[in-house]
Write a protein that holds these residues in place. Sequence first.
Motif, mmCIF file in Angstrom:
data_model
loop_
_atom_site.group_PDB
_atom_site.id
_atom_site.type_symbol
_atom_site.label_atom_id
_atom_site.label_comp_id
_atom_site.label_asym_id
_atom_site.label_seq_id
_atom_site.Cartn_x
_atom_site.Cartn_y
_atom_site.Cartn_z
ATOM 1 N N ASP B 6 0.866 -1.171 0.000
ATOM 2 C CA ASP B 6 0.000 0.000 0.000
ATOM 3 C C ASP B 6 0.905 1.224 0.000
ATOM 4 O O ASP B 6 1.778 1.365 0.865
ATOM 5 N N CYS B 8 1.395 5.486 -0.254
ATOM 6 C CA CYS B 8 0.778 6.812 -0.102
ATOM 7 C C CYS B 8 1.883 7.862 -0.162
ATOM 8 O O CYS B 8 2.674 8.002 0.779
ATOM 9 N N ILE B 22 0.043 12.728 -7.551
ATOM 10 C CA ILE B 22 -0.418 11.349 -7.331
ATOM 11 C C ILE B 22 -0.730 10.687 -8.677
ATOM 12 O O ILE B 22 -0.401 9.517 -8.897
ATOM 13 N N TYR B 41 -6.990 6.740 0.115
ATOM 14 C CA TYR B 41 -5.836 7.184 0.913
ATOM 15 C C TYR B 41 -4.568 6.446 0.476
ATOM 16 O O TYR B 41 -3.728 6.085 1.309
ATOM 17 N N GLY B 42 -4.454 6.199 -0.838
ATOM 18 C CA GLY B 42 -3.265 5.521 -1.339
ATOM 19 C C GLY B 42 -3.588 4.617 -2.495
ATOM 20 O O GLY B 42 -4.656 4.729 -3.120
ATOM 21 N N THR B 43 -2.664 3.715 -2.772
ATOM 22 C CA THR B 43 -2.810 2.780 -3.895
ATOM 23 C C THR B 43 -2.317 1.407 -3.479
ATOM 24 O O THR B 43 -1.224 1.292 -2.930
ATOM 25 N N THR B 73 6.548 9.697 2.179
ATOM 26 C CA THR B 73 5.770 8.576 1.659
ATOM 27 C C THR B 73 5.572 7.526 2.741
ATOM 28 O O THR B 73 6.474 7.273 3.536
ATOM 29 N N ASP C 6 -7.455 5.930 6.945
ATOM 30 C CA ASP C 6 -7.138 4.602 6.445
ATOM 31 C C ASP C 6 -6.706 3.769 7.645
ATOM 32 O O ASP C 6 -5.795 4.155 8.390
ATOM 33 N N ASN C 44 -10.723 2.252 4.142
ATOM 34 C CA ASN C 44 -10.928 3.703 4.158
ATOM 35 C C ASN C 44 -12.185 4.014 4.955
ATOM 36 O O ASN C 44 -13.194 3.319 4.817
ATOM 37 N N LYS C 76 -3.842 6.151 9.014
ATOM 38 C CA LYS C 76 -3.548 7.442 8.389
ATOM 39 C C LYS C 76 -4.791 8.290 8.553
ATOM 40 O O LYS C 76 -5.899 7.790 8.341
ATOM 41 N N SER D 72 -1.859 15.512 6.997
ATOM 42 C CA SER D 72 -1.907 14.062 6.803
ATOM 43 C C SER D 72 -1.032 13.421 7.874
ATOM 44 O O SER D 72 0.184 13.615 7.902
ATOM 45 N N THR D 74 0.207 10.055 10.249
ATOM 46 C CA THR D 74 0.327 8.605 10.333
ATOM 47 C C THR D 74 0.498 8.218 11.801
ATOM 48 O O THR D 74 1.307 8.808 12.516
#
Lengths: 104, 104, 104, 104
Positions: B6, B8, B22, B41-43, B73, C6, C44, C76, D72, D74
């Motif tokens: 994952d 981000c 992005i 919130y990401g990929t 990241t 997330d 999410n 996140k 953002s 974490t």
Amino acid sequence: MKAIIDLCVVPIGVGVSVSTYIAACERVLREAGLKTQLHAYGTNIEGDWDVVFAAIKRCHEVVHEMGAPRISTTIKVGTRTDRDQTMEQKIQSVEEKMKAEPGA
Amino acid sequence: MKAIIDLCVVPIGVGVSVSTYIAACERVLREAGLKTQLHAYGTNIEGDWDVVFAAIKRCHEVVHEMGAPRISTTIKVGTRTDRDQTMEQKIQSVEEKMKAEPGA
Amino acid sequence: MKAIIDLCVVPIGVGVSVSTYIAACERVLREAGLKTQLHAYGTNIEGDWDVVFAAIKRCHEVVHEMGAPRISTTIKVGTRTDRDQTMEQKIQSVEEKMKAEPGA
Amino acid sequence: MKAIIDLCVVPIGVGVSVSTYIAACERVLREAGLKTQLHAYGTNIEGDWDVVFAAIKRCHEVVHEMGAPRISTTIKVGTRTDRDQTMEQKIQSVEEKMKAEPGA
């Protein structure tokens, strides 16, 4: 490309105590010649992108070889082109701001 | 080594809107031939460890070239040796458990 | 305060298969009335800060009650004051940029 | 419920230097009476779940009030029911394993 990384390796399927696996990762990072700083929820690493990520891959290989069937790792990686910055400078920068505005 | 990731990427110092950066990362990942799934919130990415991390490095290079002086990241990476598992199977596995125990 | 989150909950000490615990967390989130979208490496969530974090705490309680002695969760959380944005709009914003610059 | 947390707050839309905002968060955490340890990519926190997450919410409020339109963050959060463990004990546990197997 220089990077500052935060690494947190979580072996899954080997019971509740995982410090033996984390210690093995620490050794992998140090054998790779990387500057590291262990903290209570991971390890800070400073070094060349390729060297760091080769060492992180090696951590996964070693932890699997030690018997962990599954690993879930969290990595934060910071890069910047505006200036060079060490791990110590990042901490120092925050601490200076805290001293400068004690009453804020 | 097969991995499910994952990713981000957060460009810093380019203002509040970051979707252009992005989108550029998404293109890098697809050009690398990787299976990806964008979420809020990401990929999610599925592929060979080396191919995935080479693409993530390329994302940092591209986002810096586009003008971002700093990038932070977050990466989650999962590997397992007990069995092969796709991104779809991970989701399916949770959804089946939800159907099986509706009253739990 | 509205937030987009997330969430990735990792139960430790319950073996290699964790989908039953993740499914239980999904139910906790839905019972809290939260908008959620499961993906291959987490979920999410969109909602009010207090409602979301009360539900995440409840996830930890439920997963411990199910027998997991240890949990390591990654969260996140994004907030913004410049404008309201939904999870769908975040994805759409990236996808539009990808269509707009196909050759970039 | 006692928790050990790793917190990394990233203000977006305020330029490349963010240490002033991080320093403000450190003050919020200390004013909440929490045990904290700053590192190069975040802050370790030990404390009661509710106190910690109330402080993290306050960090977002303060950083927005300081002018950041977007944040953002974490968060890693660990809880365990098998035994009580401090941040120092987590580090010590890894360091002991490293000394015990120097040639591994």
